[in-house]
Design an enzyme around this catalytic site. Structure first.
Site, short mmCIF file in Angstrom:
data_model
loop_
_atom_site.label_atom_id
_atom_site.label_comp_id
_atom_site.label_asym_id
_atom_site.label_seq_id
_atom_site.Cartn_x
_atom_site.Cartn_y
_atom_site.Cartn_z
N HIS A 66 0.84 -0.95 0.16
CA HIS A 66 0.10 -0.10 -0.04
C HIS A 66 0.99 1.20 0.07
CE1 HIS A 66 -3.00 2.95 1.66
NE2 HIS A 66 -3.72 2.50 1.16
N SER A 113 -8.01 -14.95 0.82
CA SER A 113 -8.52 -13.83 0.15
C SER A 113 -9.89 -13.61 -0.06
CB SER A 113 -7.55 -13.40 -1.01
OG SER A 113 -8.00 -12.15 -1.53
#
Length: 597
Positions: A305, A508
């Site tokens: 990120h 996920s």
């Protein structure tokens, strides 16, 4: 009498135009029956009749367009209440003695309607002239929206687009703020209640087709609305109260205790606080790492990120962007090689528990083995865990790798508005108590200590997180996690069956697919894109019914516009076809690019 009673009830319950308009006949009955009523009853009926008359006027369509139900204006906003026979539609103006004339936005001439429809709108923002919110113009995703609404519209149904009237109500001309008394009294602006009613419709619409960003929109905090009237500020350290008494520290400390227990921290060994978002948690974690190792090097994968490398720039740290494996995990061999080259300097590692685009989880145990094999002692390395979404999920997945402070990690950051759901962005930062001592400073003005990134801190966020955790409990969070993972598998299978390239990492709920060719489709479903791929993050508000509609429109997009071609030989779409993902994929018909390997 019953017509009058209905009129009074209409005013009291604040219902909408189509009902109130029917009560215009009430005055006629009043003339016949008024001698039977007491003075107080006559006063109530007269007030209700005025409301009904205003309702009829206000029901005229705006912008000179359709007269269907979508173009009708709401008469009495849900937030408006009547007290002592008072009535008010423009919150910015004084209460009138006489009936006020209602103000409508400037209407469009019929010949201008076609031009109006062709212009970009809030709900159809696909014009070529719209400013791109990314520095990379190849990315067509939408900016990350704030989840500033409760979950109305986030259920199973898809809300219709806004009418032209509502679009006009939210135009810059209508929402501008008057800067003089003359401008305010000119009467050419709609009331705040009308504007907010249109804004509410926009948020309902957007939340019903919210697929690309990891925000849980399924929540209900009605019980906390009463506390929004207080300025709750947790300024200073959460464990050391200041002189400011309107705070929610007791709830914040309870939230911190919950996560410390979730990640197996020993009693009295931890410190943390409720942040404004996951980014603030990362900024705090990397700050502590730098304070512990001022000459350390930060290692993190290229798919990290952006806030991690932002922290490196803010703190002027040396940082290494390590290559990634095709499915998004850090390249462990490349990491080991870089650390080995810089043995003379401390090691600071950011471990991703769910990368932003692919939802990949770095193998913490393997990274710890690398450090051991290279002979890096515990006092020479510092590990921060960025677990914005998946660190909240992994403890509730059976047989998942463990994220625990019983292992040699130093800090972790998660988002509160993602998996839990919250009407404002927030998060949690947690670290070992000895690390925070390095940044602690006494502030007499606060009668507390400064240990956080922010000074004033939103006490509402701590209250909302506490409420969500108490209401959901462990069983409720696990139920949400199981829904997300199972529904993500359903979406992956549907897209694959439709003949499109699609992948899903283990652990996920982020489904990665080839980027659709139609930007209008991307913006309608609010997909996040990176070059030639896009993703859907399956959250509790994403249902199978919505997925069926999404895939149906995706197939129509493919049939009309074709399929995305790879932008280069090592593009993200090429990596979707790697055997590292396991399973099968649908090969794009983009030529013989695979022959280059």
């Amino acid at each position: 009498f019953f017509f009058h009673l209905a009129a009074t009830r209409c005013a009291a319950e604040q219902i909408q135009t189509r009902v109130c308009t029917d009560l215009l006949i009430a005055p006629a009955y009043y003339l016949l029956l008024s001698p039977l009523y007491s003075p107080k009853m006559r006063s109530i009926i007269q007030s209700a009749s005025r409301v009904a008359t205003r309702a009829a006027r206000r029901s005229q369509p705006l912008l000179g367009v359709s007269t269907n139900s979508h173009a009708q204006r709401t008469i009495i906003p849900s937030s408006l209440s009547l007290h002592n026979n008072a009535h008010r539609f423009k919150a910015s103006l004084p209460l009138p003695d006489e009936e006020e004339e209602l103000v409508h936005p400037p209407s469009l001439e019929p010949e201008s309607l076609a031009q109006h429809e062709a212009e970009p709108h809030l709900d159809n923002n696909t014009s070529d002239t719209i400013k791109d919110y990314t520095s990379n113009m190849s990315k067509a995703g939408t900016p990350s929206p704030w989840a500033v609404f409760d979950a109305w519209g986030a259920g199973d149904d898809i809300v219709d687009p806004l009418s032209a009237a509502d679009e006009g109500m939210l135009s810059p001309e209508m929402v501008r703020i008057p800067t003089s008394d003359e401008e305010r009294e000119a009467g050419n602006l709609p009331g705040e209640s009308e504007i907010l009613a249109s804004y509410d419709k926009l948020l309902k619409r957007k939340s019903s087709v919210h697929f690309g960003y990891p925000y849980n929109l399924m929540y209900n905090h009605e019980e906390l609305y009463e506390f929004m009237k207080y300025s709750i500020n947790n300024l200073g350290d959460p464990f050391i109260p200041s002189n400011y008494g309107v705070h929610s520290r007791q709830f914040e400390c309870s939230v911190i205790d919950f996560f410390a227990d979730l990640w197996k921290m020993d009693k009295d060994s931890y410190w943390g606080y409720v942040t404004t978002c996951g980014t603030e948690g990362n900024l705090h974690g990397i700050l502590l790492a730098r304070e512990c190792h001022p000459d350390g090097i930060l290692y993190s994968s290229r798919e990290t990120h952006y806030s991690i490398f932002k922290a490196a720039r803010y703190y002027r740290m040396d940082a290494k962007a390590i290559p990634t494996l095709p499915m998004g995990e850090i390249d462990y061999d490349a990491l080991a090689s870089e650390i080995s080259k810089n043995r003379d300097r401390p090691v600071i590692i950011n471990v991703n528990i769910g990368t932003t685009v692919k939802g990949a989880v770095d193998n913490l145990d393997r990274i710890l083995r690398i450090l051991k094999n290279l002979g890096i002692p515990r006092e020479r390395f510092h590990i921060h865990v960025d677990g914005a979404l998946f660190a909240m999920m992994m403890p509730f997945v059976d047989w998942a790798p463990e994220i625990s402070f019983q292992k040699p990690i130093d800090s972790i950051a998660v988002s509160g508005h993602k998996m839990l759901g919250c009407p404002m962005p927030c998060g949690i930062a947690l670290t070992r108590k000895e690390h925070v001592k390095k940044v602690e400073q006494r502030i007499d003005y606060l009668n507390s200590v400064d240990t956080t990134i922010m000074g004033s801190r939103n006490g509402q966020a701590a209250l909302y997180l506490w409420y969500s955790l108490r209401k959901k409990g462990i069983a409720g969070i696990k139920r949400d996690v199981v829904h997300c993972i199972e529904t993500a598998q359903y979406l992956r299978d549907k897209i694959t069956d439709a003949g499109l390239t699609c992948r899903l990492n283990d652990l996920s709920c982020t489904v990665v697919l080839e980027r659709p060719m139609d930007d209008k489709f991307i913006k309608r479903w609010q997909l996040a894109c990176e070059e030639d791929i896009a993703h859907v993050v399956v959250m509790p508000n994403v249902t199978k019914n919505k997925i069926d509609k999404f895939v149906e429109e995706l197939v129509e997009c493919k049939e009309e516009y074709g399929r995305m071609e790879t932008v280069r030989s090592d593009s993200p779409l090429v990596n979707l076809q790697s055997a590292s993902w396991g399973g099968s994929y649908v090969e794009p018909s983009v030529g013989s690019f695979k022959e280059e390997f």
